[in-house]
Each structure stands twice: as structure tokens, then as C-alpha cells.
Design an enzyme around this catalytic site. Structure first.
Site, PDB file in Angstrom:
ATOM      1  N   PRO A 274      42.134 123.937  79.190  1.00  0.00           N
ATOM      2  CA  PRO A 274      42.084 122.662  78.475  1.00  0.00           C
ATOM      3  C   PRO A 274      42.340 122.857  76.985  1.00  0.00           C
ATOM      4  O   PRO A 274      41.889 123.838  76.396  1.00  0.00           O
ATOM      5  CB  PRO A 274      40.647 122.189  78.704  1.00  0.00           C
ATOM      6  CG  PRO A 274      39.864 123.459  78.830  1.00  0.00           C
ATOM      7  CD  PRO A 274      40.786 124.440  79.525  1.00  0.00           C
ATOM      8  N   GLY A 275      43.075 121.954  76.391  1.00  0.00           N
ATOM      9  CA  GLY A 275      43.297 121.988  74.951  1.00  0.00           C
ATOM     10  C   GLY A 275      42.842 120.673  74.342  1.00  0.00           C
ATOM     11  O   GLY A 275      41.768 120.560  73.746  1.00  0.00           O
ATOM     12  N   ARG A 312      52.818 113.418  65.755  1.00  0.00           N
ATOM     13  CA  ARG A 312      52.727 112.828  67.097  1.00  0.00           C
ATOM     14  C   ARG A 312      53.287 111.407  67.195  1.00  0.00           C
ATOM     15  O   ARG A 312      54.003 111.099  68.142  1.00  0.00           O
ATOM     16  CB  ARG A 312      51.294 112.891  67.633  1.00  0.00           C
ATOM     17  CG  ARG A 312      50.772 114.335  67.769  1.00  0.00           C
ATOM     18  CD  ARG A 312      49.466 114.422  68.536  1.00  0.00           C
ATOM     19  NE  ARG A 312      49.618 114.033  69.912  1.00  0.00           N
ATOM     20  CZ  ARG A 312      49.297 112.851  70.413  1.00  0.00           C
ATOM     21  NH1 ARG A 312      48.740 111.921  69.669  1.00  0.00           N
ATOM     22  NH2 ARG A 312      49.507 112.589  71.681  1.00  0.00           N
ATOM     23  N   CYS A 342      61.226 111.074  53.703  1.00  0.00           N
ATOM     24  CA  CYS A 342      62.492 110.353  53.743  1.00  0.00           C
ATOM     25  C   CYS A 342      63.082 110.343  55.142  1.00  0.00           C
ATOM     26  O   CYS A 342      64.117 110.977  55.404  1.00  0.00           O
ATOM     27  CB  CYS A 342      63.457 110.977  52.746  1.00  0.00           C
ATOM     28  SG  CYS A 342      62.752 110.965  51.111  1.00  0.00           S
ATOM     29  N   GLU A 343      62.404 109.684  56.050  1.00  0.00           N
ATOM     30  CA  GLU A 343      62.864 109.512  57.431  1.00  0.00           C
ATOM     31  C   GLU A 343      62.293 108.194  57.921  1.00  0.00           C
ATOM     32  O   GLU A 343      61.126 107.894  57.647  1.00  0.00           O
ATOM     33  CB  GLU A 343      62.300 110.609  58.360  1.00  0.00           C
ATOM     34  CG  GLU A 343      62.685 112.023  58.054  1.00  0.00           C
ATOM     35  CD  GLU A 343      64.100 112.404  58.469  1.00  0.00           C
ATOM     36  OE1 GLU A 343      64.734 111.660  59.249  1.00  0.00           O
ATOM     37  OE2 GLU A 343      64.579 113.439  57.972  1.00  0.00           O
ATOM     38  N   TYR A 371      47.017 119.060  68.412  1.00  0.00           N
ATOM     39  CA  TYR A 371      48.437 118.887  68.096  1.00  0.00           C
ATOM     40  C   TYR A 371      48.623 118.096  66.792  1.00  0.00           C
ATOM     41  O   TYR A 371      49.553 117.317  66.661  1.00  0.00           O
ATOM     42  CB  TYR A 371      49.168 118.242  69.296  1.00  0.00           C
ATOM     43  CG  TYR A 371      48.908 118.990  70.574  1.00  0.00           C
ATOM     44  CD1 TYR A 371      49.442 120.252  70.766  1.00  0.00           C
ATOM     45  CD2 TYR A 371      48.067 118.478  71.566  1.00  0.00           C
ATOM     46  CE1 TYR A 371      49.167 120.983  71.916  1.00  0.00           C
ATOM     47  CE2 TYR A 371      47.772 119.204  72.723  1.00  0.00           C
ATOM     48  CZ  TYR A 371      48.329 120.449  72.883  1.00  0.00           C
ATOM     49  OH  TYR A 371      48.046 121.174  74.014  1.00  0.00           O
TER      50      TYR A 371
HETATM   51  C1  LIG Z   1      49.830 123.117  76.254  1.00  0.00           C
HETATM   52  C2  LIG Z   1      49.300 123.891  77.391  1.00  0.00           C
HETATM   53  C3  LIG Z   1      47.973 123.724  77.811  1.00  0.00           C
HETATM   54  C4  LIG Z   1      47.033 122.730  77.195  1.00  0.00           C
HETATM   55  O1  LIG Z   1      47.389 121.401  77.457  1.00  0.00           O
HETATM   56  P1  LIG Z   1      46.402 120.222  77.047  1.00  0.00           P
HETATM   57  O2  LIG Z   1      47.121 119.012  77.465  1.00  0.00           O
HETATM   58  O3  LIG Z   1      46.192 120.296  75.581  1.00  0.00           O
HETATM   59  O4  LIG Z   1      45.132 120.418  77.804  1.00  0.00           O
HETATM   60  C5  LIG Z   1      47.517 124.543  78.819  1.00  0.00           C
HETATM   61  N1  LIG Z   1      48.318 125.457  79.413  1.00  0.00           N
HETATM   62  C6  LIG Z   1      49.601 125.618  79.044  1.00  0.00           C
HETATM   63  C7  LIG Z   1      50.422 126.642  79.720  1.00  0.00           C
HETATM   64  C8  LIG Z   1      50.136 124.848  78.022  1.00  0.00           C
HETATM   65  O5  LIG Z   1      51.411 125.028  77.662  1.00  0.00           O
END
Ligand SMILES: *Cc1c(COP(=O)(O)O)cnc(C)c1O
Length: 418
Positions: A274-275, A312, A342-343, A371
Site C-alpha cells: 500500500p502507498g 496530480r 506558464c502552462e 504522489y
Molecule cells: C505504485 C505501486 C504501488 C502503490 O500503489 P498505491 O496505489 O499507492 O497503493 C504498489 N506496488 C507497485 C508495484 C507500484 O508500482
């Protein structure tokens, strides 16, 4: 769930007023809540307590070493996608035996670094990459633990730029090629097949795609066992979505329950990466209103954070809630919140209802912990923001603001042009 909220009419992160931090570090600035990060990690981790598992936090979501260190103290591992992220994870004290290395384009140097460090496994995305890994392992005389990343061809129903598990995406190995590659690897003493991997995308807000992917993986898992291999780690990637606006992602408990149901008979150690779900709602970007201006049909709020600071909205049409740092009951109006770059794609919000703001007001761009800073750049020669970590009634500058000198430090004018 997060620890940003109003107290006595002004926005706080945990017990610290945002204004107090801004007074010291200026704007724009990223502010993270350690308590929120801990809470999210613990909820996620404990949802899987009934099954053997390792939570390998996806470093690319937010790679500040202070953030990594908060997670390390909770027992987190790391999912990395570069040699740089490996260094960060190790620097934060994350044990190498809890590090998985993902990514379609690992270089030989990166593989060597990771294998020497003794990481848990390489998530390999092509036959050529596997052959390269075998060469590195031979050179170091150290067998390389690996899993193949399967492309299970399931639609995660998310933004096309963040779906990764469709046949047309560059990621992973098509299902039908996976078994032949494992068979080949079996004969190489420098390759140690220890698991199976998939990651289907990001900001996924329903359980079905995860279940579909797991169903495919289970079939392959069984074939691996029939081949006489002894896979141990089943890596299901990351991707669980969060609430930016009105999404209704599954709770970590629901997500975990679905996975545990399907996976409990496999005797696998489940790896999760998880990120966003850990850090996304644990950070904000604070920005100052520079000017407002009205054209015939539109009103613009020009702020000092641009797409270089938070890409994002420009990149994924992403929605970020924006709220005033000083609570206000001023009349609402519909505005575009734009940056100084400038975009035309340099916006943080379009056609957004906001209470009327004036020069000098502070705004908080919510849910910017994942992100956000990591994707920021120096476009338009803008120094990158500082990052601040709040913990209770304390806060720490965990990355100082860049200076113009930092930006040009690596450049030089060749002698003939002087
Ligand atoms: C980006 C990524 C994640 C994390 O994704 P989330 O949507 O932030 O949880 C996990 N594994 C891999 C291989 C990724 O590229």
C-alpha cells in the site's frame, strides 16, 4: 480519517496551527501528520492479522526518509522501484529482508545493489530482466530470490494513467508466459523462485478487480506447486483507493477480508504494497493566494503553488479538496485555482466553489500526502517545497526548502562561453 481540522477558527495539523508552521517555513509547503500515518498503517496492518503477511509500504508514494522512519518503527517493510528508493529505505532502517523491488526497468547496477543488500525479492517483469538478474546473481555468487509479476489483464476501473494490470499496459508478464518462464528459471542455480506477484493499478475504489486478480494468481500458484516449486510469498501489490472527494473505497478491513477469504488456504505469506492509502490523507499542501482576477466569464485565484509542486490535477485530472486555513463564512464563488507556471494545465482546481478569498490568504490543498512532493519538479526554476512532519504538539522540518543556488549547483558554463 486524518488529523487536520479547525480549532478556534483556524486549521490545525494535530496540535499545531498551520499558521505557526507557515510563519517559520513560508509557502508553499507540504505538511504531514505522523499520527495519521501511524493510524492508517496500523488499521491496514491489523486487518491482515489473521494471516501471515508483510506490509511493504510503497516508497514512491512519499519517500521522505522521516516518513519512512515513522513507518519503520511500526514494523513496515518497503516496496521500492529504484536504487534511490532502496537507499532511502535502508537509511530509514527498514530491514532488507522486508524489501521487495518492483519496476519494469531495473538496471544491472540497481539489481546488484539490492542483491548485495539482501532484499526479500525482486518482482521481475520480463524474461530479459530475469536473465539479467541471473547474470548479476552469478557475478555476486548469490542466488537471487524473485517473483514474476503477472499481468492478470483485469480492469481496475481507475484513471487510465494509473491502471497497470491490463494487457495493453507495459507492466508485468502475460499470464500464458508465466509458467514457461518459471520452468526455465528452475534450471538456473542463481535464480530462486520464492513467490508470485501482481499490481493492477492505483486509486482503486472497488474490491472486484482485486478479487479477479487474486483468482488468476491462485491458479498460477497451484501450477507452480505442481511444477515442484515452493512459492512462499504471494504479493498482491498496492492500489487501494482513498477519499479525495466523494469516492467510496472499501475499508481496509473489507479489502483484507476479501483477500484472506481467497488466500487463506494457500499457506502463503501475503505481501501488500500500500502507498496512497497510508499517506494520501496524511498530508496537505499549504499555499498562499497571490492575486485574484476576474475575466469576463471566469474568476481566477492565483496561488503560489503550481503544477511543479503538485502535478496530480494536471496529470490525472485529479480532485483535491481546497479549504481556507482561516475558517471563513464568506460568500462562496466559483473559481479556478491556478498556479504561477506558464502552462494552461497549471491548475489545482477548476470550476470550484470556494469562499471568497483575498491576497495573502492561506489555502490548504488536502489529501496531498501521496504522489505530491515526490512528483514535484523544478520547472520554471522553482525551488521545491519544504516538507514538515507534525507529531502531536511538535513539528520538524524534514526537508528544507530548496534555494536557487541548489538548483544551479550542478550546472556550469563551459570556459569558452565565459
Ligand atoms: C505504485 C505501486 C504501488 C502503490 O500503489 P498505491 O496505489 O499507492 O497503493 C504498489 N506496488 C507497485 C508495484 C507500484 O508500482
Amino acid at each position: 480519517m486524518h488529523y487536520f481540522g479547525y480549532k478556534n477558527g483556524e486549521l490545525y495539523c494535530e496540535e499545531v496551527p498551520i499558521k505557526k508552521i507557515v510563519k517559520e517555513v513560508g509557502t508553499p509547503a507540504y505538511i504531514y501528520s505522523a499520527k495519521t500515518i501511524r493510524r492508517h498503517f496500523k488499521v491496514f496492518d491489523s486487518s491482515f492479522k489473521s494471516i501471515d503477511h508483510i506490509i511493504c509500504y510503497s516508497v514512491k508514494a512519499n519517500s521522505n526518509i522521516a516518513v519512512l522512519s515513522v513507518l519503520k518503527h511500526l514494523g513496515a517493510g518497503a516496496d521500492i522501484v529504484s536504487g534511490g528508493e532502496l537507499k532511502r529505505a535502508l537509511k530509514a532502517g527498514i530491514p532488507p529482508e522486508k524489501i521487495a523491488f518492483s519496476g519494469v526497468g531495473k538496471t544491472l547496477e540497481e539489481m546488484e545493489m539490492a542483491l548485495s543488500a539482501g532484499i526479500l525479492m525482486f518482482n521481475v517483469e520480463s524474461l530479459e530482466e530475469l536473465e539479467a538478474l541471473a547474470e548479476v546473481a552469478k557475478k555476486l555468487n548469490k542466488p537471487a530470490p524473485f517473483a514474476l509479476r503477472v499481468n492478470p489483464d483485469v480492469d481496475p476501473q481507475t484513471h487510465p494513467y494509473i491502471s497497470t494490470g491490463l494487457k495493453k499496459n507495459k507492466f508485468g508478464i502475460p499470464e500464458e508466459l508465466v509458467i514457461p518462464i518459471y520452468k526455465k528459471a528452475k534450471e538456473n542455480p542463481y535464480l530462486k523462485p520464492v513467490g508470485l506477484d501482481a499490481h493492477i493499478g492505483s486509486q482503486i475504489t472497488s474490491i472486484a478487480p482485486f478479487k479477479d486478480a487474486l483468482y488468476r494468481l491462485k491458479k498460477i500458484w497451484e501450477e507452480l506447486i505442481n511444477l515442484g516449486l515452493e512459492p512462499k510469498y504471494l504479493d498482491l501489490g498496492g492500489g487501494l483507493g482513498i477519499i479525495y472527494n466523494e469516492e467510496e473505497p472499501p475499508l481496509p478491513q473489507e479489502y483484507a477480508e476479501a483477500i484472506i477469504q481467497e488466500a487463506k488456504d494457500l499457506k502463503a505469506t501475503i505481501i501488500l504494497e500500500p502507498g496512497r492509502v497510508i499517506v494520501g490523507n496524511a498530508g496537505i499542501l499549504v499555499t498562499k493566494v497571490l492575486y485574484t482576477k476576474e475575466n469576463i466569464s471566469k474568476k481566477f485565484v492565483i496561488v503560489d503553488a503550481g503544477m511543479n509542486d503538485l502535478i496530480r490535477p494536471a496529470f490525472y485530472q485529479a480532485y483535491h479538496k481546497i479549504i481556507p486555513v482561516e475558517e471563513t463564512f464568506a460568500e462562496e464563488e466559483v473559481v479556478d485555482v491556478v498556479g504561477p507556471i506558464c502552462e494552461s494545465s497549471d491548475f489545482l482546481a477548476k470550476e470550484r466553489k470556494l469562499p471568497r478569498v483575498k491576497r495573502g490568504d492561506l489555502l490548504a490543498v488536502m489529501s496531498a500526502g501521496a504522489y505530491g512532493f515526490v512528483m514535484s519538479s523544478n520547472y520554471n526554476s522553482r525551488p521545491r517545497c519544504p516538507e514538515i512532519l507534525v507529531d502531536g504538539n511538535k513539528y520538524f522540518v524534514v526537508r528544507r526548502r530548496e534555494t536557487i543556488e541548489d538548483l544551479i549547483a550542478l550546472e556550469s558554463i563551459p570556459a569558452p562561453y565565459l
